[in-house]
Design a protein around this motif. Structure first.
Motif, PDB file in Angstrom:
ATOM      1  N   PHE A 268      57.032   2.165 -23.200  1.00 38.81           N
ATOM      2  CA  PHE A 268      55.764   1.642 -22.946  1.00 38.81           C
ATOM      3  C   PHE A 268      55.631   0.180 -23.645  1.00 38.81           C
ATOM      4  CE2 PHE A 268      52.304   2.168 -26.208  1.00 38.81           C
ATOM      5  CZ  PHE A 268      51.290   2.333 -25.322  1.00 38.81           C
ATOM      6  N   ASN A 269      56.206   0.209 -25.221  1.00 34.04           N
ATOM      7  CA  ASN A 269      55.907  -1.112 -26.094  1.00 34.04           C
ATOM      8  C   ASN A 269      56.675  -2.699 -25.265  1.00 34.04           C
ATOM      9  OD1 ASN A 269      55.381   0.200 -28.225  1.00 34.04           O
ATOM     10  ND2 ASN A 269      57.165   0.214 -28.591  1.00 34.04           N
TER      11      ASN A 269
ATOM     12  N   VAL B 231      50.519  15.074 -27.389  1.00 33.68           N
ATOM     13  CA  VAL B 231      50.723  14.408 -26.120  1.00 33.68           C
ATOM     14  C   VAL B 231      52.512  15.111 -25.509  1.00 33.68           C
ATOM     15  CG1 VAL B 231      51.229  12.073 -24.326  1.00 33.68           C
ATOM     16  CG2 VAL B 231      50.210  12.686 -26.617  1.00 33.68           C
ATOM     17  N   CYS B 232      53.115  15.316 -24.730  1.00 27.03           N
ATOM     18  CA  CYS B 232      54.247  16.390 -23.789  1.00 27.03           C
ATOM     19  C   CYS B 232      54.088  16.795 -22.380  1.00 27.03           C
ATOM     20  CB  CYS B 232      53.741  17.941 -24.187  1.00 27.03           C
ATOM     21  SG  CYS B 232      52.734  18.791 -24.115  1.00 27.03           S
ATOM     22  N   ALA B 233      55.300  15.717 -22.412  1.00 30.01           N
ATOM     23  CA  ALA B 233      55.374  16.236 -20.662  1.00 30.01           C
ATOM     24  C   ALA B 233      55.109  17.246 -19.552  1.00 30.01           C
ATOM     25  CB  ALA B 233      57.465  15.928 -20.070  1.00 30.01           C
TER      26      ALA B 233
ATOM     27  N   THR C 285      48.626  16.033 -20.874  1.00 32.32           N
ATOM     28  CA  THR C 285      49.812  16.189 -20.356  1.00 32.32           C
ATOM     29  C   THR C 285      50.262  14.727 -19.979  1.00 32.32           C
ATOM     30  OG1 THR C 285      49.754  17.414 -18.663  1.00 32.32           O
ATOM     31  CG2 THR C 285      50.471  18.399 -20.739  1.00 32.32           C
ATOM     32  N   TYR C 286      51.581  14.566 -19.534  1.00 33.67           N
ATOM     33  CA  TYR C 286      52.339  13.169 -18.219  1.00 33.67           C
ATOM     34  C   TYR C 286      53.224  13.225 -17.571  1.00 33.67           C
ATOM     35  CZ  TYR C 286      55.664  12.572 -21.422  1.00 33.67           C
ATOM     36  OH  TYR C 286      56.390  12.286 -22.598  1.00 33.67           O
TER      37      TYR C 286
ATOM     38  N   GLU D 262      50.862   7.290 -16.663  1.00 32.77           N
ATOM     39  CA  GLU D 262      50.345   8.575 -17.269  1.00 32.77           C
ATOM     40  C   GLU D 262      50.448   8.591 -18.975  1.00 32.77           C
ATOM     41  OE1 GLU D 262      50.369  12.646 -15.519  1.00 32.77           O
ATOM     42  OE2 GLU D 262      49.313  11.076 -13.500  1.00 32.77           O
ATOM     43  N   PHE D 263      51.820   8.511 -19.334  1.00 30.32           N
ATOM     44  CA  PHE D 263      51.936   8.379 -20.724  1.00 30.32           C
ATOM     45  C   PHE D 263      50.991   7.448 -21.485  1.00 30.32           C
ATOM     46  CE2 PHE D 263      54.205   6.784 -24.405  1.00 30.32           C
ATOM     47  CZ  PHE D 263      54.389   8.164 -25.029  1.00 30.32           C
TER      48      PHE D 263
END
Length: 500
Positions: A292-293, A372-374, A390-391, A396-397
């Motif tokens: 992400f970063n 926030v979870c898979a 969810t992602y 999506e995350f």
């Protein structure tokens, strides 16, 4: 030698031979028709693989299950059966400076924690069986035939929390031959752990077969908390866990604060909490935060920073990996999820793919947070809640994180809160544990289970074979006095991971 032991007049045969023919016939009838689990006067024995002060799911959830089972009916008798560890093992497993000289001391600790957590007096019995902490497995192995520690008059309904784990090295008669109804609850995705070790594919296949074998011959019915685990004979899928009232009340208070203050009700951003071992979601956490970063954050202000709570065997190496990758993750050590400071966080991020059902996710939802979870079988129950996101990939995350960091969770509805309670979970348990057409115990199953049990008994009734397959030396016979027990250091088997 194995075949001879399978058909010898050993402990299993002696167990079946006791009593008159009429008593055996009655026991068989009761075993195949255990009746209504809600009937007055039923006796439940909840057996688990861990005990407080080890703050793990298999110590906390079975304890709360027992407490709420007893609360639901004044005529119901409930016993919680937990492992007692010798002093050397306590020093490895329990928090620093928290050890016990006798089982009664530990019982006092467990009762005090339970009463504080639920807000009422727990009306349960607590008994102990001898256990060894297997350092190569990261879990506790029962010593001896622990089913014999239950008085005959209490052998009505057994709830085996982690039946595969409890019965890997069980050296006695089948639990189903001693109790009228035996229910197994699958907590842990052991195949996922095996898969991550050296020669993981081979270990996974062997463990899959062993889990299936031991569970089918020692239970009448199996409840999988989610479909993240392997298939089992006579099984159904149902989340029978709940959360304590403290989390529910915290969520109600937070809902009032949200209506009054909006996002200002949360003074902290995102966090993760869990036992600090790679297989408990830390590998996935470092991956999603790093990705992400690197690919999605717009400058330092857009970077994802998180507080991380938990300790465990991999704490030092996880800390080193975070520093090496220069990730904005702050490892803050052990903290109870019920600690008041947790209420200040708005977002719980749980990327773990090894959970069966994450109790921490349920607790976070109850406290009114975003979760926030898979997109994963273990999270199917949570995905039905308004504040869960969810992602299935990093795009999506990133979308989920941008949304939850810039918006406010919606107050939980009464229906959603009730679904998370232990009262609702207990009702789901009693419904799911009862015999039904889809999991009926047929004559063919009975014969297959008998041969399976005989084969398994032939392996684990030998001290040398137990050591070879990882049961540990000195675990065939229990000690006479738990408080004076001082076993040798643990040594694993051929397929266990080697400790350095």
């Amino acid at each position: 030698m194995v075949l001879k032991r399978m058909f010898s007049r050993g402990a299993l045969a002696r167990e079946r031979a006791t009593g008159s023919r009429s008593r055996r016939k009655r026991a068989k009838t009761q075993r195949f028709a255990p009746g209504n689990l809600r009937a007055p006067g039923r006796k439940f024995v909840v057996v688990t693989t861990a005990a407080l002060p080890w703050m793990t799911g298999t110590s906390v959830n079975p304890l709360l299950r027992a407490v709420y089972l007893a609360r639901g009916d004044d005529t119901r008798e409930v016993t919680l059966m937990v492992p007692w560890l010798a002093k050397a093992d306590q020093a490895i497993v329990y928090p620093r400076e928290t050890t016990f000289e006798t089982p009664s001391e530990q019982e006092t600790y467990i009762r005090r924690w339970a009463n504080e957590r639920v807000g009422f007096e727990a009306r349960i019995k607590i008994t102990f069986y001898p256990g060894r902490y297997a350092t190569d497995k990261g879990s506790i192995v029962p010593v001896g035939d622990i089913a014999r520690r239950v008085p005959k008059g209490d052998r009505d309904v057994a709830i085996l929390e982690e039946p595969e784990h409890l019965c890997w090295f069980h050296p006695g008669a089948r639990w189903t031959s001693r109790f009228k109804h035996v229910v197994g609850i699958i907590h842990t995705n052991y195949l996922e752990y095996a898969r991550r070790e050296e020669n993981g594919a081979q270990k996974e296949q062997v463990l899959r077969w062993i889990n299936h074998l031991t569970t089918r011959c020692h239970t009448h019915k199996v409840i999988k908390l989610s479909d993240a685990v392997q298939d089992y004979a006579r099984s159904i899928t149902q989340n029978v866990h709940g959360v304590s009232n403290g989390f529910i009340e915290g969520g109600r208070a937070k809902a009032k604060a949200i209506k009054k203050e909006g996002s200002a009700a949360f003074r902290r951003g995102a966090y993760f909490i869990g036992k600090c071992i790679w297989a408990k979601g830390y590998s996935e956490l470092l991956h999603v935060v790093g990705d992400f970063n690197e690919k999605y954050a717009k400058g330092k202000k857009g970077a994802l920073e998180m507080d991380v709570y938990g300790d465990g065997d991999d704490f030092a190496v996880v800390k080193s990996a975070i520093a090496e990758q220069n990730l904005p993750l702050r490892l803050l050590g052990r903290l109870d999820h019920a600690d008041p400071k947790i209420l200040d966080y708005k977002v719980f991020v749980n990327p773990s793919l090894s959970d069966v059902v994450a109790t921490t996710s349920a607790e976070a939802l109850a406290m009114g947070k975003f979760v926030v979870c898979a997109e994963h079988a273990s999270n199917a129950f949570f995905a039905t809640f308004t504040n869960c996101r969810t992602y299935s990939n990093m795009d999506e995350f990133a979308k989920c994180m941008r949304e939850v960091m810039t918006t406010t969770p919606k107050p939980m509805t009464d229906e959603e809160l009730h679904r998370l309670t232990w009262d609702a979970a207990t009702e789901r348990l009693l419904d799911s544990a009862a015999p039904c057409g889809d999991t009926k115990y047929t004559l063919k199953s009975h014969v297959a289970d008998w041969f399976t049990a005989r084969f398994h008994y032939a392996l684990v009734a030998s001290e040398s074979l137990r050591c070879l397959i990882g049961g540990g030396a000195g675990t065939l016979e229990p000690p006479e006095d738990l408080s004076k027990w001082d076993p040798d250091s643990w040594s694993g088997g051929l397929m266990d991971r080697k400790m350095t």
